[in-house]
Enzyme design. Structure first.
Site, short mmCIF file in Angstrom:
data_model
loop_
_atom_site.label_atom_id
_atom_site.label_comp_id
_atom_site.label_asym_id
_atom_site.label_seq_id
_atom_site.Cartn_x
_atom_site.Cartn_y
_atom_site.Cartn_z
CE LYS A 54 13.58 52.40 44.15
NZ LYS A 54 12.50 52.70 43.22
CD GLN A 98 11.99 51.80 39.65
OE1 GLN A 98 12.09 51.35 40.79
NE2 GLN A 98 12.25 53.06 39.37
CG ASP A 121 6.95 53.55 45.39
OD1 ASP A 121 7.89 53.91 46.13
OD2 ASP A 121 7.10 53.15 44.23
#
Ligand code: NAP
Length: 285
Positions: A54, A98, A121
């Site tokens: 990422k 994460q 997200d």
């Protein structure tokens, strides 16, 4: 019938290129650069690889890097403190925590501390609510990637019958809402569904996100349907999906491979969300 393979690797590359151009334009226009904060807690090897990818792809799109690494013994308060600092930092456009967090730490309360306009997200209750209400906001990356693949393949969604296999918060539920927002008629199949095969066979568009290796085969799919395989599993012969790809060749109208289908889209959509977050930020010009 010839099956058209939807090339997620190429489509994701196109999204990244377009985001890179749009980031350049954003910098010229505002004098500020979109920034992504990735928060990694602990040393899980798979999470380390995901976060590295990422960050690398964000950097090559011109997005500033604000990585934070907390030790495996970090407490919920440590994580919350880090998120609060990033939330207050106007140079940070997007925050990604994460998952999974180390055992024993509940991620949901930490996620809720991410402001909705930095929630790249799309996992906070506010983001979920905005999607459910059809209001502008940040939407989860993998489901967005599914819609981008369908669009890139030129598949019409309005008025068509779509079936989603799976109802998870991460994939099934949001993808069903996105398909409905695009005027598809959507049915969601899950582990308690009776007569799932008959329902799947009705689908013009079948999105499979069950997390069960090779669950869906030729008998489950109408001839000519578009089949998007979200599943990823590491088998002895490499990565496989939830769909028996070989059985559907020559039967489905459109098909995504694993790897090289939905997988590459997730990070591409994260980059797109980070730019969108920079545009949503209350301080941006
Ligand atoms: P999940 O949280 O385990 O949810 C699976 C869903 O599928 C549940 O709703 C479950 O039903 C349903 N299901 C399970 N077995 C079924 C069956 N036999 N028939 C019909 N429905 C069934 O998984 P997820 O997070 O949504 O992920 C799904 C898959 O996508 C996984 O393989 C994951 O690795 C992959 N994934 C890929 C990406 C990517 O970047 N490509 C991103 C995220 C996830 P119940 O609700 O009734 O339990």
């Amino acid at each position: 019938m010839d099956t058209i393979i939807i090339d997620g690797t190429a489509i994701a590359r196109g999204v990244r290129e377009s985001v890179t151009r749009d980031v350049d334009a954003f910098v010229s226009r505002t004098g500020t650069r979109p920034g992504l904060a990735t928060v990694l807690v602990g040393d899980d090897p798979a999470s380390q690889v995901y976060v590295r990818n990422k960050r690398r792809q964000a950097a090559s799109a011109g997005i500033a890097d604000f990585h934070r690494h907390l030790d495996a013994d970090a407490t919920a308060a440590d994580i919350d403190g880090e998120i609060d600092r990033l939330a207050a930092d106007t140079a940070v456009s997007g925050i990604l925590l994460q998952l999974p967090l180390p055992e024993g730490i509940d991620s949901s309360s930490s996620i809720e501390r991410i402001p909705w306009f930095k929630d790249v997200d799309g996992l906070t209750t506010t983001s979920v609510g905005l999607l459910a209400r059809g209001r502008p906001g940040l939407q989860p990356c993998t489901p967005s990637g599914v819609i981008t693949l369908l669009d890139a393949a030129g598949i019409d969604l309005a008025g068509r019958e779509a079936v989603v296999v799976g109802r998870s918060e991460l994939v099934g539920r949001p993808v069903a809402q996105m398909l409905q927002a695009r005027n598809a008629t959507v049915t969601v199949v899950h582990s308690r569904t009776r007569n799932a095969q008959a329902i799947m066979r009705r689908a013009d568009i079948l999105v499979v996100a069950a997390g069960v290796p090779h669950l869906v085969g030729r008998d489950d799919v109408a001839e000519g349907a578009a089949v998007i395989d979200v599943g990823i599993h590491r088998g002895t012969a490499g990565l496989i999906g939830d769909v028996r790809f070989d059985e559907l060749l020559g039967h489905a109208g459109y098909l995504t491979p694993v790897p090289g289908g939905v997988g590459p889209m997730t990070i591409a959509e994260l980059l797109r969300n980070t730019l969108k977050a920079a545009e949503l930020a209350p301080t941006s010009g």
